[in-house]
Enzyme design. Structure first.
Site, PDB file in Angstrom:
ATOM      1  N   GLY A  23      48.066  37.762  39.827  1.00  0.00           N
ATOM      2  CA  GLY A  23      46.916  36.885  39.582  1.00  0.00           C
ATOM      3  C   GLY A  23      47.336  35.462  39.315  1.00  0.00           C
ATOM      4  O   GLY A  23      46.792  34.795  38.428  1.00  0.00           O
ATOM      5  N   ALA A  24      48.281  34.962  40.113  1.00  0.00           N
ATOM      6  CA  ALA A  24      48.900  33.658  39.837  1.00  0.00           C
ATOM      7  C   ALA A  24      48.090  32.468  40.327  1.00  0.00           C
ATOM      8  O   ALA A  24      48.436  31.327  40.014  1.00  0.00           O
ATOM      9  CB  ALA A  24      50.295  33.614  40.469  1.00  0.00           C
ATOM     10  N   ASN A  25      47.019  32.702  41.057  1.00  0.00           N
ATOM     11  CA  ASN A  25      46.326  31.566  41.680  1.00  0.00           C
ATOM     12  C   ASN A  25      45.283  30.913  40.781  1.00  0.00           C
ATOM     13  O   ASN A  25      44.760  29.852  41.113  1.00  0.00           O
ATOM     14  CB  ASN A  25      45.654  31.989  42.985  1.00  0.00           C
ATOM     15  CG  ASN A  25      44.624  33.086  42.784  1.00  0.00           C
ATOM     16  OD1 ASN A  25      45.003  34.245  42.655  1.00  0.00           O
ATOM     17  ND2 ASN A  25      43.346  32.739  42.743  1.00  0.00           N
ATOM     18  N   GLY A  27      43.479  30.593  36.413  1.00  0.00           N
ATOM     19  CA  GLY A  27      43.471  30.945  35.005  1.00  0.00           C
ATOM     20  C   GLY A  27      44.839  31.037  34.359  1.00  0.00           C
ATOM     21  O   GLY A  27      45.716  30.181  34.562  1.00  0.00           O
ATOM     22  N   GLY A  29      47.304  33.082  34.868  1.00  0.00           N
ATOM     23  CA  GLY A  29      48.408  33.251  35.809  1.00  0.00           C
ATOM     24  C   GLY A  29      48.846  31.950  36.434  1.00  0.00           C
ATOM     25  O   GLY A  29      50.040  31.703  36.635  1.00  0.00           O
ATOM     26  N   SER A 151      44.095  42.341  25.679  1.00  0.00           N
ATOM     27  CA  SER A 151      42.999  41.522  25.149  1.00  0.00           C
ATOM     28  C   SER A 151      42.668  42.013  23.755  1.00  0.00           C
ATOM     29  O   SER A 151      42.859  43.196  23.432  1.00  0.00           O
ATOM     30  CB  SER A 151      41.763  41.658  26.046  1.00  0.00           C
ATOM     31  OG  SER A 151      40.590  41.202  25.385  1.00  0.00           O
ATOM     32  N   TYR A 176      36.049  48.067  30.124  1.00  0.00           N
ATOM     33  CA  TYR A 176      37.036  46.989  29.982  1.00  0.00           C
ATOM     34  C   TYR A 176      37.929  47.240  28.770  1.00  0.00           C
ATOM     35  O   TYR A 176      39.155  47.119  28.851  1.00  0.00           O
ATOM     36  CB  TYR A 176      36.323  45.642  29.842  1.00  0.00           C
ATOM     37  CG  TYR A 176      37.266  44.471  29.661  1.00  0.00           C
ATOM     38  CD1 TYR A 176      38.130  44.088  30.682  1.00  0.00           C
ATOM     39  CD2 TYR A 176      37.294  43.748  28.465  1.00  0.00           C
ATOM     40  CE1 TYR A 176      39.003  43.018  30.523  1.00  0.00           C
ATOM     41  CE2 TYR A 176      38.162  42.674  28.300  1.00  0.00           C
ATOM     42  CZ  TYR A 176      39.019  42.318  29.330  1.00  0.00           C
ATOM     43  OH  TYR A 176      39.886  41.259  29.164  1.00  0.00           O
TER      44      TYR A 176
END
Length: 319
Positions: A23-25, A27, A29, A151, A176
């Site tokens: 998820g590096a693209n 937020g 990440g 979280s 979640y």
């Protein structure tokens, strides 16, 4: 600088190290990737959306980091994609120093992954469980890290083994919370199994970002088509949240500082929702070894990924 004032500027140099960030693209990440790259690491940006991933890579590269940025496709909602990513990584790289299990979805309407898993459990936990197992034998450096993003919501979570895919009953926040509790149960159980196998060069650490303003919060109201909830989330982010760059600090701290294996890092300020990173305690339920062991077995069965710690330990020792 005192640890209580730690920021990304205090990260050590990571020249010659390879880091994977899921998820590096966007937020957390995105900001973690930027910090790793500016510290000299070769960062593999593991992204589901290659167009957005390439846009982020170009944007980050424009700031001329001393490290390198590489984009690879990874869809955690598809175990075949997870396996392909691991195979591609192993073909290109001879070792992995840091794996940041960061990507996730939050409180979305019920849906299923390509493999038929409830999406939050499948993406947040099972996808990362499989990814870690497939990459573990690449972690041969002297101080490798697996950092798993959880979280504070994990405190409300419970592993519903009788309905782990939420087929009989689904609550978006309950699902979640279950997935985020699973993240920590996995992180701590991984460390216990590494210890039992005599693997001393890999640490497994959990972390959480506190309340950080990212795109993740908007996916639930967008999925529901609720402009009111989206507006309310924007107000809450403006008043309470810290930036995504600050939210990434616990992950960066866990990846680079002397945090013990099995540790948990989060913001040390107001109600643990903002501030500089600090080692903390997670919920009592997250340390339940019986639940963790059962979850591990279920995760291996569902993903088909089995961890061979004995072989890993022997191979590293011979190396």
């Amino acid at each position: 600088m005192a640890r209580g004032d730690w920021t990304a500027a205090d990260m050590p140099r990571l020249d010659g190290q390879t880091v994977v960030v899921t998820g590096a693209n966007s937020g957390l990440g995105y900001h973690a990737t930027r910090a790793f790259a500016h510290s000299g690491a070769h960062v593999v940006m593991a992204c589901r959306d290659m167009k957005r991933g390439e846009e982020a890579r170009v944007e980050l590269a424009a700031n001329r980091p001393s490290g390198a940025l590489e984009l690879q496709k990874l869809d955690l909602a598809d175990l075949s994609s997870v396996r392909t990513f691991a195979e591609t990584f192993s073909d290109v790289h001879d070792r992995l120093d840091v794996l940041c299990n960061n990507a996730g979805v939050m409180a979305i309407p019920r849906s299923e992954t390509e493999d038929g898993f409830e999406t939050q459990f499948g993406v947040n936990h099972l996808g990362h469980f499989a990814l870690t197992g497939l990459l573990l034998d690449q972690m041969t450096g002297e101080d490798a890290r697996v950092v798993t993003q959880s979280s504070g919501v994990h405190e409300a979570g419970e592993i519903e083994f009788d309905d782990i895919q939420s087929e009989e009953s689904y609550d978006e926040w309950g699902a979640y919370a279950q997935s985020k509790l699973a993240n920590l149960l996995f992180a701590y159980e991984l460390q216990r199994r590494l210890d039992d196998a005599g693997v001393e060069h890999v640490r497994s650490i959990g972390c959480h970002p506190g309340y950080a303003a990212t795109n993740l919060q908007y996916r639930q109201p967008e999925a529901e088509g609720s402009t009111v909830r989206k507006a309310a989330m924007g107000v809450a982010n403006a008043v309470l949240a810290q930036s995504a760059a600050w939210g990434a600090l616990p992950m960066l701290y866990a990846a680079t500082e002397d945090v013990p294996g099995g540790g948990y890092v989060g913001p040390g300020g107001l109600m643990n929702i903002r501030g500089h990173p600090a080692v903390q305690e997670s919920s009592e339920r997250s340390y339940d070894e019986v639940t963790a062991g059962r979850l591990w077995q279920v995760s291996e069965e569902l993903t088909g990924v089995e961890y061979d710690f004995e072989l890993f330990s022997t191979t590293f020792g011979e190396g």
